[in-house]
Motif scaffolding. Structure first.
Motif, PDB file in Angstrom:
ATOM      1  N   ASP A   1       0.817  -1.119  -0.020  1.00  0.00           N
ATOM      2  CA  ASP A   1       0.077   0.123   0.155  1.00  0.00           C
ATOM      3  C   ASP A   1       0.890   1.386  -0.022  1.00  0.00           C
ATOM      4  OD1 ASP A   1       1.116  -0.082   2.538  1.00  0.00           O
ATOM      5  OD2 ASP A   1      -0.826   0.071   3.767  1.00  0.00           O
ATOM      6  N   GLN A   2       2.231   1.193  -0.294  1.00  0.00           N
ATOM      7  CA  GLN A   2       2.984   2.037  -0.146  1.00  0.00           C
ATOM      8  C   GLN A   2       3.664   2.443  -1.605  1.00  0.00           C
ATOM      9  OE1 GLN A   2       4.308   3.838   2.764  1.00  0.00           O
ATOM     10  NE2 GLN A   2       2.254   2.743   3.390  1.00  0.00           N
ATOM     11  N   PRO A   3       3.962   3.619  -1.896  1.00  0.00           N
ATOM     12  CA  PRO A   3       4.427   4.206  -3.502  1.00  0.00           C
ATOM     13  C   PRO A   3       5.621   3.713  -3.615  1.00  0.00           C
ATOM     14  CG  PRO A   3       4.192   6.034  -1.839  1.00  0.00           C
ATOM     15  CD  PRO A   3       3.571   4.947  -1.168  1.00  0.00           C
ATOM     16  N   ILE A   4       6.164   2.658  -3.233  1.00  0.00           N
ATOM     17  CA  ILE A   4       7.343   2.122  -3.305  1.00  0.00           C
ATOM     18  C   ILE A   4       7.287   0.769  -4.386  1.00  0.00           C
ATOM     19  CG2 ILE A   4       9.363   0.936  -2.111  1.00  0.00           C
ATOM     20  CD1 ILE A   4       8.422   2.218   0.339  1.00  0.00           C
ATOM     21  N   TYR A   5       7.889   0.939  -5.488  1.00  0.00           N
ATOM     22  CA  TYR A   5       7.714  -0.044  -6.427  1.00  0.00           C
ATOM     23  C   TYR A   5       9.266  -0.949  -6.852  1.00  0.00           C
ATOM     24  CZ  TYR A   5       4.044   3.011  -7.114  1.00  0.00           C
ATOM     25  OH  TYR A   5       2.970   3.725  -6.769  1.00  0.00           O
ATOM     26  N   THR A   6      10.255  -0.546  -6.442  1.00  0.00           N
ATOM     27  CA  THR A   6      11.626  -1.013  -6.555  1.00  0.00           C
ATOM     28  C   THR A   6      12.382  -1.234  -5.281  1.00  0.00           C
ATOM     29  OG1 THR A   6      12.671   0.774  -7.228  1.00  0.00           O
ATOM     30  CG2 THR A   6      11.419  -0.202  -8.912  1.00  0.00           C
ATOM     31  N   THR A   7      13.285  -2.353  -5.484  1.00  0.00           N
ATOM     32  CA  THR A   7      14.328  -2.250  -4.468  1.00  0.00           C
ATOM     33  C   THR A   7      15.092  -1.033  -4.264  1.00  0.00           C
ATOM     34  OG1 THR A   7      14.349  -4.699  -4.675  1.00  0.00           O
ATOM     35  CG2 THR A   7      16.177  -3.976  -3.355  1.00  0.00           C
ATOM     36  N   ARG A   8      15.518  -0.627  -5.485  1.00  0.00           N
ATOM     37  CA  ARG A   8      16.157   0.637  -5.282  1.00  0.00           C
ATOM     38  C   ARG A   8      15.718   1.724  -4.577  1.00  0.00           C
ATOM     39  NH1 ARG A   8      20.177   3.435  -8.248  1.00  0.00           N
ATOM     40  NH2 ARG A   8      20.359   1.743  -9.593  1.00  0.00           N
ATOM     41  N   GLN A   9      14.366   1.881  -4.698  1.00  0.00           N
ATOM     42  CA  GLN A   9      13.357   2.873  -3.716  1.00  0.00           C
ATOM     43  C   GLN A   9      13.617   2.426  -2.267  1.00  0.00           C
ATOM     44  OE1 GLN A   9       9.972   2.728  -6.352  1.00  0.00           O
ATOM     45  NE2 GLN A   9       9.691   4.777  -5.733  1.00  0.00           N
ATOM     46  N   ASN A  10      13.642   1.498  -2.057  1.00  0.00           N
ATOM     47  CA  ASN A  10      13.712   1.043  -0.579  1.00  0.00           C
ATOM     48  C   ASN A  10      14.881   1.340  -0.118  1.00  0.00           C
ATOM     49  OD1 ASN A  10      11.306  -0.686   0.087  1.00  0.00           O
ATOM     50  ND2 ASN A  10      11.718  -2.160  -1.520  1.00  0.00           N
TER      51      ASN A  10
END
Length: 481
Positions: A408-417
């Protein structure tokens, strides 16, 4: 037909109930009853011709009109005395939980013949009694059978022309008719635990046999047959090594995987590199239940199932040289500071588990030991908190740049994490040879990271080299000095 009077041995005793027969026919001549039988005057048992070859292995036999199929399993290799576990999976519109799996050992053709006709082991198989180089086998109920030099096995019907072919063996069954009259048993057990096929050969059994696997949802069913070859186990060392660490030997390396959806090749290649350097590897997960990898993540025919050595709640950092987090989306369940909710429920762990993992990372950091991760496992380090900050804040890492599990978060890649937690992530192939990611391993202080499964072999080599350095070993073992 004057040679028929050669058969005058006594009628055999009733078959014993033990696993192996103890009866032996004598070498004397047979009675008039036997001569009449061989001449065709005595009724024979009901015929049931059998094929001698194994069924084709690893074939699929789904039920008609079923909207799902049982996934094929390649032929298996087991070791005597050691259980072999293989996960059973299906494809199509059905939930695994809605299926019932079962399995059983397929009887050999020799066992089927013996069970049907109650064949009798003999001291003399009357070779060439009727002039065709045939060898004779008798059943306990009085019937006669013979095997030809090329291996064909017939039921006698009063003449060679009228006899019924029951099986087409090879010449070894002519050389030793006991293979038919006294077939060897399959000393192994087979059962299914949920969706896990468990095959356990006896400690002294070697050979091969077939297992029939069945699945049903109550309406439709499917089955397949798989060959199992059992090799002799290598005896374990009898000498018990001294388990007390010394200043010249590094402590074991702890590898952490998820119980569901870890990436098998990242685990397997890393572990292989570590063990090739003489390092002991201990595997931990949320529980010690069998861990299942992502589909198609490099596992072999056994399905890539791994049983962890211990639960994370039982880990003590002081017992290990380094901690390594394996990738795969299941690693998301160890993200301490992640505040969202994943769409796939298995990735949403308890706060207690997340705190256990975070405390463990802090213990390794406090002891100045290496903390390592590969691919999506690097996100676990990103969400770890040490003195209120991310473990990766101000650090440069390598990791998988692609998609992350949906939430439910606007996080779509491991890079963003990683970048949302203050880390810097290099581009794919940016380390060493720019044409490959095989060498994309970065060491920043006590943090070791690698891009993905392509880098796993080097990842393990780098970890092994660093934890084996004399200065590092001396520091880790300072308390022993």
């Amino acid at each position: 037909m004057s040679r028929l009077n050669l058969f005058t041995t006594k009628k055999p005793r009733k078959k014993a109930s033990s696993n192996r027969k103890s009866r032996r026919l004598g070498r004397n001549l047979q009675s008039l009853e036997d001569r009449r039988m061989m001449a065709g005057d005595v009724a024979t048992a009901e015929l049931m011709p059998l094929e001698s070859e194994y069924f084709e292995t690893s074939t699929l036999d789904p039920a008609a009109q079923a909207n799902w199929t049982l996934d094929p399993i390649a032929d298996l290799v087991a070791n005597s005395g050691q259980p072999l576990e293989t996960m059973l999976t299906v494809s199509g519109d059905v939930e695994t939980e809605a299926l019932f799996f079962s399995a059983s050992i397929v009887s050999t053709i020799e066992q089927q013949l013996d069970a049907q006709y109650d064949l009798v082991e003999s001291d003399d198989y009357h070779t060439n009694c009727l002039g065709n180089n045939e060898r004779w086998i008798r059943s306990a109920n009085g019937g006669w059978f013979y095997v030809m030099p090329s291996g064909e096995f017939y039921q006698w019907q009063g003449s060679f022309a009228k006899s019924t072919l029951l099986a087409d063996f090879d010449s070894s069954h002519y050389d030793n008719p006991d293979l038919i009259a006294e077939p060897e048993s399959i000393d192994a057990s087979v059962h299914v635990e949920g969706d896990i096929l468990v095959i356990t050969p006896d400690a002294d059994y070697t050979g091969s046999f077939q297992v029939e696997i069945d699945a049903t949802d109550g309406t439709h069913s499917a089955s397949q047959t798989v060959m199992v070859a059992v090799a002799e186990s290598i005896p374990e060392e009898t000498d018990t090594p001294d388990e007390t660490p010394t200043a010249n030997e590094p402590l074991p390396v702890l590898m952490v995987i998820a119980n569901q959806d870890f990436y098998y090749q990242e685990y397997g290649d890393t572990r292989q590199s570590l063990e090739a350097q003489g390092l002991e590897v201990v595997v931990a997960a949320t529980t010690t239940e069998v861990a299942r990898p992502h589909a198609n993540s490099g596992q072999g025919a056994d399905g890539g199932l791994v049983r962890p050595d211990l639960a994370l709640t039982d880990v003590e950092a002081e017992d290990y040289s380094a901690i390594v987090f394996v990738g795969g989306w299941g690693a998301s369940s160890y993200q301490y500071a992640f505040e969202g909710t994943y769409n796939h429920g298995v990735y949403n762990s308890t706060e207690a588990l997340k705190s256990t993992v975070n405390d463990l990372i802090n213990d390794f950091v406090e002891q100045d030991k290496y903390v390592a991760a590969i691919c999506h496992g690097v996100s676990v380090l990103a969400y770890a908190r040490v003195d209120g900050s991310s473990l990766l804040e101000g650090k440069t890492v390598s990791a998988w740049a692609g998609s992350a599990p949906s939430s439910d978060q606007p996080i779509y890649t491991t890079r963003q994490n990683i970048e949302l937690n203050g880390g810097t992530m290099v581009q794919s192939g940016a380390v060493g040879d720019p044409t490959t990611v095989e060498d994309d391993v970065i060491v920043d202080g006590r943090i070791i990271t690698a891009e993905n499964y392509d880098s796993a072999a080097m990842f393990g080599r780098v970890i092994g080299e660093l934890v084996s350095e004399p200065e590092y070993v001396d520091a880790v073992f300072a308390e022993w000095e």
